[in-house]
Scaffold this motif. Structure first.
Motif, PDB file in Angstrom:
ATOM      1  N   VAL A   9      44.851   1.256  -1.026  1.00 16.58           N
ATOM      2  CA  VAL A   9      46.041   1.878  -1.611  1.00 16.58           C
ATOM      3  C   VAL A   9      47.118   2.070  -0.549  1.00 16.58           C
ATOM      4  CG1 VAL A   9      46.942   3.959  -2.714  1.00 16.58           C
ATOM      5  CG2 VAL A   9      44.746   3.004  -3.449  1.00 16.58           C
ATOM      6  N   MET A  10      46.724   2.536   0.637  1.00 11.89           N
ATOM      7  CA  MET A  10      47.684   2.737   1.718  1.00 11.89           C
ATOM      8  C   MET A  10      48.317   1.415   2.151  1.00 11.89           C
ATOM      9  SD  MET A  10      47.950   5.898   2.167  1.00 11.89           S
ATOM     10  CE  MET A  10      48.956   5.829   3.647  1.00 11.89           C
ATOM     11  N   MET A  11      47.542   0.335   2.079  1.00 14.75           N
ATOM     12  CA  MET A  11      48.080  -0.967   2.455  1.00 14.75           C
ATOM     13  C   MET A  11      49.139  -1.425   1.444  1.00 14.75           C
ATOM     14  SD  MET A  11      45.951  -4.338   3.548  1.00 14.75           S
ATOM     15  CE  MET A  11      44.967  -3.319   4.651  1.00 14.75           C
ATOM     16  N   VAL A  12      48.885  -1.184   0.165  1.00 11.50           N
ATOM     17  CA  VAL A  12      49.867  -1.510  -0.865  1.00 11.50           C
ATOM     18  C   VAL A  12      51.143  -0.701  -0.644  1.00 11.50           C
ATOM     19  CG1 VAL A  12      50.376  -1.425  -3.336  1.00 11.50           C
ATOM     20  CG2 VAL A  12      48.127  -2.181  -2.557  1.00 11.50           C
ATOM     21  N   GLY A  83      59.058 -14.236   7.186  1.00 16.89           N
ATOM     22  CA  GLY A  83      58.167 -13.826   6.106  1.00 16.89           C
ATOM     23  C   GLY A  83      56.717 -13.785   6.518  1.00 16.89           C
ATOM     24  N   GLY A  84      56.462 -13.899   7.823  1.00 14.88           N
ATOM     25  CA  GLY A  84      55.080 -13.923   8.286  1.00 14.88           C
ATOM     26  C   GLY A  84      54.326 -12.647   8.022  1.00 14.88           C
ATOM     27  N   ILE A  85      55.029 -11.509   8.075  1.00 14.38           N
ATOM     28  CA  ILE A  85      54.358 -10.229   7.858  1.00 14.38           C
ATOM     29  C   ILE A  85      53.794 -10.149   6.445  1.00 14.38           C
ATOM     30  CG2 ILE A  85      56.485  -9.078   7.137  1.00 14.38           C
ATOM     31  CD1 ILE A  85      53.605  -7.539   9.193  1.00 14.38           C
ATOM     32  N   PHE A  86      54.481 -10.796   5.494  1.00 14.40           N
ATOM     33  CA  PHE A  86      53.977 -10.792   4.119  1.00 14.40           C
ATOM     34  C   PHE A  86      52.737 -11.671   3.996  1.00 14.40           C
ATOM     35  CE2 PHE A  86      58.550  -9.892   3.711  1.00 14.40           C
ATOM     36  CZ  PHE A  86      58.453  -8.645   3.112  1.00 14.40           C
ATOM     37  N   THR A  87      52.640 -12.711   4.815  1.00 13.11           N
ATOM     38  CA  THR A  87      51.411 -13.494   4.867  1.00 13.11           C
ATOM     39  C   THR A  87      50.270 -12.630   5.375  1.00 13.11           C
ATOM     40  OG1 THR A  87      52.735 -15.458   5.376  1.00 13.11           O
ATOM     41  CG2 THR A  87      50.368 -15.602   5.789  1.00 13.11           C
ATOM     42  N   ARG A  88      50.558 -11.821   6.390  1.00 11.56           N
ATOM     43  CA  ARG A  88      49.557 -10.881   6.913  1.00 11.56           C
ATOM     44  C   ARG A  88      49.087  -9.938   5.810  1.00 11.56           C
ATOM     45  NH1 ARG A  88      46.949 -11.430  11.791  1.00 11.56           N
ATOM     46  NH2 ARG A  88      48.257 -12.772  13.082  1.00 11.56           N
ATOM     47  N   TYR A  89      50.040  -9.393   5.083  1.00  4.49           N
ATOM     48  CA  TYR A  89      49.680  -8.467   4.010  1.00  4.49           C
ATOM     49  C   TYR A  89      48.867  -9.175   2.925  1.00  4.49           C
ATOM     50  CZ  TYR A  89      52.237  -4.238   5.346  1.00  4.49           C
ATOM     51  OH  TYR A  89      52.639  -3.091   5.975  1.00  4.49           O
ATOM     52  N   TRP A  90      49.172 -10.434   2.649  1.00  3.37           N
ATOM     53  CA  TRP A  90      48.426 -11.173   1.627  1.00  3.37           C
ATOM     54  C   TRP A  90      46.951 -11.288   2.011  1.00  3.37           C
ATOM     55  CZ3 TRP A  90      47.526 -12.852  -2.987  1.00  3.37           C
ATOM     56  CH2 TRP A  90      46.657 -13.924  -3.199  1.00  3.37           C
ATOM     57  N   TYR A  91      46.684 -11.706   3.252  1.00  2.19           N
ATOM     58  CA  TYR A  91      45.303 -11.817   3.696  1.00  2.19           C
ATOM     59  C   TYR A  91      44.622 -10.447   3.726  1.00  2.19           C
ATOM     60  CZ  TYR A  91      45.721 -16.726   5.039  1.00  2.19           C
ATOM     61  OH  TYR A  91      45.875 -18.097   5.015  1.00  2.19           O
ATOM     62  N   ALA A  92      45.336  -9.431   4.175  1.00  4.79           N
ATOM     63  CA  ALA A  92      44.760  -8.093   4.244  1.00  4.79           C
ATOM     64  C   ALA A  92      44.412  -7.573   2.852  1.00  4.79           C
ATOM     65  CB  ALA A  92      45.741  -7.146   4.940  1.00  4.79           C
ATOM     66  N   GLY A  96      40.817  -6.870   1.693  1.00  6.26           N
ATOM     67  CA  GLY A  96      40.681  -5.461   1.380  1.00  6.26           C
ATOM     68  C   GLY A  96      40.206  -5.216  -0.035  1.00  6.26           C
ATOM     69  N   TYR A  97      40.718  -5.988  -0.992  1.00 10.87           N
ATOM     70  CA  TYR A  97      40.294  -5.829  -2.386  1.00 10.87           C
ATOM     71  C   TYR A  97      38.817  -6.163  -2.545  1.00 10.87           C
ATOM     72  CZ  TYR A  97      39.968  -6.476  -7.413  1.00 10.87           C
ATOM     73  OH  TYR A  97      39.583  -6.394  -8.730  1.00 10.87           O
ATOM     74  N   ARG A  98      38.396  -7.242  -1.914  1.00  9.16           N
ATOM     75  CA  ARG A  98      36.984  -7.633  -1.998  1.00  9.16           C
ATOM     76  C   ARG A  98      36.085  -6.579  -1.358  1.00  9.16           C
ATOM     77  NH1 ARG A  98      36.462 -13.415   0.529  1.00  9.16           N
ATOM     78  NH2 ARG A  98      34.307 -13.172  -0.234  1.00  9.16           N
ATOM     79  N   ALA A  99      36.536  -6.013  -0.237  1.00  5.95           N
ATOM     80  CA  ALA A  99      35.709  -5.021   0.456  1.00  5.95           C
ATOM     81  C   ALA A  99      35.677  -3.692  -0.291  1.00  5.95           C
ATOM     82  CB  ALA A  99      36.240  -4.808   1.875  1.00  5.95           C
ATOM     83  N   ALA A 100      36.818  -3.285  -0.857  1.00  8.22           N
ATOM     84  CA  ALA A 100      36.908  -1.953  -1.455  1.00  8.22           C
ATOM     85  C   ALA A 100      36.410  -1.901  -2.894  1.00  8.22           C
ATOM     86  CB  ALA A 100      38.355  -1.463  -1.393  1.00  8.22           C
ATOM     87  N   TYR A 101      36.557  -2.999  -3.645  1.00  7.73           N
ATOM     88  CA  TYR A 101      36.282  -2.942  -5.083  1.00  7.73           C
ATOM     89  C   TYR A 101      35.132  -3.831  -5.541  1.00  7.73           C
ATOM     90  CZ  TYR A 101      40.673  -0.403  -5.452  1.00  7.73           C
ATOM     91  OH  TYR A 101      41.673   0.537  -5.322  1.00  7.73           O
ATOM     92  N   LYS A 102      34.602  -4.689  -4.646  1.00  9.73           N
ATOM     93  CA  LYS A 102      33.485  -5.544  -5.031  1.00  9.73           C
ATOM     94  C   LYS A 102      32.321  -5.281  -4.091  1.00  9.73           C
ATOM     95  CE  LYS A 102      36.233  -9.248  -7.102  1.00  9.73           C
ATOM     96  NZ  LYS A 102      36.502 -10.710  -7.140  1.00  9.73           N
ATOM     97  N   SER A 103      31.297  -4.635  -4.618  1.00 10.44           N
ATOM     98  CA  SER A 103      30.168  -4.239  -3.770  1.00 10.44           C
ATOM     99  C   SER A 103      29.251  -5.407  -3.432  1.00 10.44           C
ATOM    100  CB  SER A 103      29.351  -3.136  -4.461  1.00 10.44           C
ATOM    101  OG  SER A 103      28.931  -3.567  -5.747  1.00 10.44           O
ATOM    102  N   ASN A 104      29.078  -6.332  -4.364  1.00  6.76           N
ATOM    103  CA  ASN A 104      28.205  -7.480  -4.129  1.00  6.76           C
ATOM    104  C   ASN A 104      29.045  -8.758  -4.081  1.00  6.76           C
ATOM    105  OD1 ASN A 104      25.803  -5.915  -4.212  1.00  6.76           O
ATOM    106  ND2 ASN A 104      25.926  -5.893  -6.469  1.00  6.76           N
ATOM    107  N   ILE A 105      29.189  -9.310  -2.886  1.00  6.10           N
ATOM    108  CA  ILE A 105      30.014 -10.494  -2.689  1.00  6.10           C
ATOM    109  C   ILE A 105      29.137 -11.621  -2.175  1.00  6.10           C
ATOM    110  CG2 ILE A 105      32.035 -11.428  -1.511  1.00  6.10           C
ATOM    111  CD1 ILE A 105      32.980  -8.551  -1.124  1.00  6.10           C
ATOM    112  N   SER A 106      29.169 -12.745  -2.859  1.00  7.30           N
ATOM    113  CA  SER A 106      28.368 -13.874  -2.412  1.00  7.30           C
ATOM    114  C   SER A 106      28.909 -14.390  -1.087  1.00  7.30           C
ATOM    115  CB  SER A 106      28.428 -15.003  -3.456  1.00  7.30           C
ATOM    116  OG  SER A 106      29.753 -15.434  -3.663  1.00  7.30           O
TER     117      SER A 106
END
Length: 373
Positions: A9-12, A83-92, A96-106
């Motif tokens: 949320v803080m990243m958004v 626009g590189g900083i927005f690329t950084r935010y995209w990867y983050a 971040g979404y996978r780490a925070a909201y998906k507990s089981n990741i293949s």
């Protein structure tokens, strides 16, 4: 290393703040231009452009060091167009979404026996963004804040607006928040003495940075009112002192020598405004020396202001400003003492390899080679 939902949320919010900050700079520059204050307009635009160039430069260099085999012209063009900083935010955001909201990741795995790979990537991405934001804060926001206060102090009382005071207050807070966000990212990568909780260490650290920065920026603004050349000389001497300290530390954040030179120049600028431990070593003595010098310079500035108070022409309540400088400095030093006594991490790290895509078990977050508080 754990990347939580609140971190996502803080990243958004960070993206929103970044866009709003750029928009605010353009709006202020337009206001000065329309008011035929072309010098102020130019300073706002130049500081914003320089900080953006530095941010894009380091963002691309770090992409190159971490993912050399995946670089392409699209990534270069994005950074060239700022626009590189927005690329950084995209990867983050992706990690971040996978780490925070998906507990089981293949495909996820544990590194160092306990840390999830996807959580490490999310934390590392957040750390890189926090470092870039710190660059932007001290290259753009701080000089612009000094300019705003200088304009306020040299303008007539009857032409001042509430928006000026509000803007200055928000700027002080945003600079301190950016520094605290960096500290949070740092804590994600270092074992802690105590938990960095909202009601204790976060508030103490925020108070320390906010109060000491407030005192120092007000002091610099007072010097600027007395003599613009004197202000430039003072900041130049302090910058040279910061550079000398950085050179003694033999920093090694970047693989490229040219990038390392630019990094040391930027760190010297940051040290002009606030203290950071450059290499994660014990610096109790240098910390004390830093703030003793800060106190002595501040007292000298205040004495000079009292001696030359006629130069202010009654446009500011000088005694009130001096009282604010002294009070914020004293309270800032007290907050600093409390923070280092009860909340500061007690484990220090030697320099290590930068984060990348090689052996994930042996890599460390780049932030351990950056500024350690």
């Amino acid at each position: 290393m754990r990347f939580m939902k609140q971190d996502f949320v803080m990243m958004v919010l960070g993206i929103v703040v970044y866009v709003a900050d750029v928009g605010a700079d353009l709006w202020v520059a337009k206001t000065y231009f329309c008011g035929e204050q072309y010098l102020w307009c130019a300073i706002i635009l130049v500081t914003g452009f320089i900080s953006s160039v530095v941010v894009q430069f380091f963002s691309y260099i770090w992409f190159k060091e971490d993912n050399a085999e995946q670089l392409n012209w699209t990534l270069f063009l994005l950074h060239f167009l700022h626009g590189g900083i927005f690329t950084r935010y995209w990867y983050a955001l992706k990690y971040g979404y996978r780490a925070a909201y998906k507990s089981n990741i293949s495909g996820d795995k544990l590194i160092d026996g306990s840390t999830s790979l996807i959580h490490k990537r999310a934390v590392d991405a957040m750390a890189d963004i926090s470092m870039l934001r710190l660059f932007k804060t001290y290259l753009e926001s701080t000089p612009q804040l000094i300019l705003q206060i200088y304009i306020l102090m040299t303008s007539d009382i009857d032409v001042r607006t509430f928006s000026q005071y509000f803007s200055i207050t928000v700027s002080f807070t945003s600079i301190s928040c950016a520094t605290v966000d960096y500290q949070i990212a740092l804590r994600k990568s270092l074992p802690d003495k105590n938990t960095f909780s909202m009601i204790s260490s976060k508030i103490t650290y925020f108070s320390y940075k906010l109060l000491t920065l407030t005192s120092w920026i007000l002091s610099i603004a007072l010097v600027t009112v007395l003599s613009i050349n004197g202000s430039i000389i003072l900041l130049g001497v302090l910058w040279l002192g910061g550079i000398s300290w950085v050179l003694r530390q033999h920093t090694s954040l970047c693989k490229s020598k040219a990038a390392e030179v630019v990094y040391r120049i930027i760190v010297g600028i940051i040290l002009t405004f606030t203290f950071f431990n450059v290499k994660g070593e014990k610096t109790k003595i240098i910390l004390c020396v830093y703030y003793v010098i800060r106190v002595l310079i501040t007292l000298a500035i205040l004495c000079a202001c009292m001696f030359c108070k006629s130069l202010f022409n009654g446009k500011i309540y000088l005694l009130s400003v001096i009282a604010a400088v002294v009070a914020s400095l004293v309270l800032g030093i007290v907050s600093l003492s409390v923070y280092y006594r009860f909340f500061h991490p007690s484990i220090y790290y030697a320099q290590d390899v930068v984060d990348g895509r090689g052996d994930e078990r042996n890599e460390t977050c780049r932030i351990r080679r950056f500024l350690i508080q």
